[in-house]
Structures are given as C-alpha cells and as structure tokens.
Design a protein around this motif. Structure first.
Motif, mmCIF file in Angstrom:
data_model
loop_
_atom_site.group_PDB
_atom_site.id
_atom_site.type_symbol
_atom_site.label_atom_id
_atom_site.label_comp_id
_atom_site.label_asym_id
_atom_site.label_seq_id
_atom_site.Cartn_x
_atom_site.Cartn_y
_atom_site.Cartn_z
ATOM 1 N N UNK A 115 0.826 -1.192 0.000
ATOM 2 C CA UNK A 115 0.000 0.000 0.000
ATOM 3 C C UNK A 115 0.871 1.256 0.000
ATOM 4 N N UNK A 116 2.011 1.180 0.689
ATOM 5 C CA UNK A 116 2.913 2.333 0.724
ATOM 6 C C UNK A 116 3.481 2.585 -0.671
ATOM 7 N N UNK A 117 3.843 1.511 -1.362
ATOM 8 C CA UNK A 117 4.348 1.669 -2.727
ATOM 9 C C UNK A 117 3.283 2.245 -3.638
ATOM 10 N N UNK A 118 2.064 1.792 -3.476
ATOM 11 C CA UNK A 118 0.960 2.301 -4.287
ATOM 12 C C UNK A 118 0.698 3.772 -3.981
ATOM 13 N N UNK A 119 0.783 4.152 -2.719
ATOM 14 C CA UNK A 119 0.619 5.559 -2.351
ATOM 15 C C UNK A 119 1.747 6.405 -2.933
ATOM 16 N N UNK A 170 -7.705 -1.641 -1.818
ATOM 17 C CA UNK A 170 -7.872 -2.231 -0.489
ATOM 18 C C UNK A 170 -8.375 -3.671 -0.579
ATOM 19 N N UNK A 171 -9.341 -3.938 -1.433
ATOM 20 C CA UNK A 171 -9.874 -5.293 -1.565
ATOM 21 C C UNK A 171 -8.832 -6.280 -2.043
ATOM 22 N N UNK A 188 -4.858 -10.564 -0.901
ATOM 23 C CA UNK A 188 -3.478 -11.054 -0.998
ATOM 24 C C UNK A 188 -2.843 -11.264 0.376
ATOM 25 N N UNK A 189 -3.241 -10.474 1.358
ATOM 26 C CA UNK A 189 -2.670 -10.616 2.699
ATOM 27 C C UNK A 189 -3.097 -11.926 3.358
ATOM 28 N N UNK A 235 2.128 -19.331 -2.177
ATOM 29 C CA UNK A 235 2.150 -18.269 -3.204
ATOM 30 C C UNK A 235 3.470 -18.255 -3.936
ATOM 31 N N UNK A 236 4.577 -18.426 -3.206
ATOM 32 C CA UNK A 236 5.884 -18.436 -3.838
ATOM 33 C C UNK A 236 6.093 -19.701 -4.674
#
Length: 85
Positions: free
Chosen positions: A1-5, A67-68, A73-74, A81-82
């Motif tokens: 989210x920080x990267x997206x912001x 957000x969804x 993903x969280x 996932x990896x």
C-alpha cells in the motif's frame, strides 16, 4: 500500500505540473483570441486549492481502490504463493 501511495503521489505531482502548465498556456491562447463569450486573463494560474486537492485525492483513491485486492493477498499463505510462481 505504501508503494501504491508513492506511485499515486508521483502521478499526482506529474499531473498537477502538467495541468498547471496547460492551464497557463490555455489562458494565454484564449485571451489572445479575445472571445466575447469566454473572457479570460492571460497567464492566469489555476486555483491552488484544486491542485492540492488533486495531489491528495490521487493517492487516496488509488489506495482505496486497491484495499480489496491487498486484503485478499494478505490472507494468502506465503509459501504456497511463492511455489506457484
């Protein structure tokens, strides 16, 4: 989210700079045409409250839209996932 912001802030700043430049050039062009229905002063600056609003809204709405996806993903297991990569 920080990267997206951060991406949203970069896009917002670039858009605000481009929009301000186009606004200044546009007012110069339209004032030179001397239109009776659209009187504008040459080299007028845009409203700074609108520019600041755009700088705040772009990252905010970008993060709200994700957000969804981020919440989904969280909840994924990191190991599985990896392995799917």
């Amino acid at each position: 989210m920080v990267e997206l912001a951060a991406v949203g802030v970069i896009i917002g700043v670039a858009g605000a700079l481009l929009g301000t430049f186009c606004s200044i050039v546009g007012t110069a062009v339209f004032s030179g045409l001397q239109l009776d229905l659209l009187p504008v002063t040459a080299w007028a600056m845009p409203n700074w409250l609108l520019v600041l609003g755009a700088l705040l809204c772009v990252p905010l709405f970008l993060c709200l839209g994700a957000v969804g996806h981020v919440a989904r993903l969280a909840r994924l297991d990191a190991d599985s996932s990896l392995r799917d990569l």
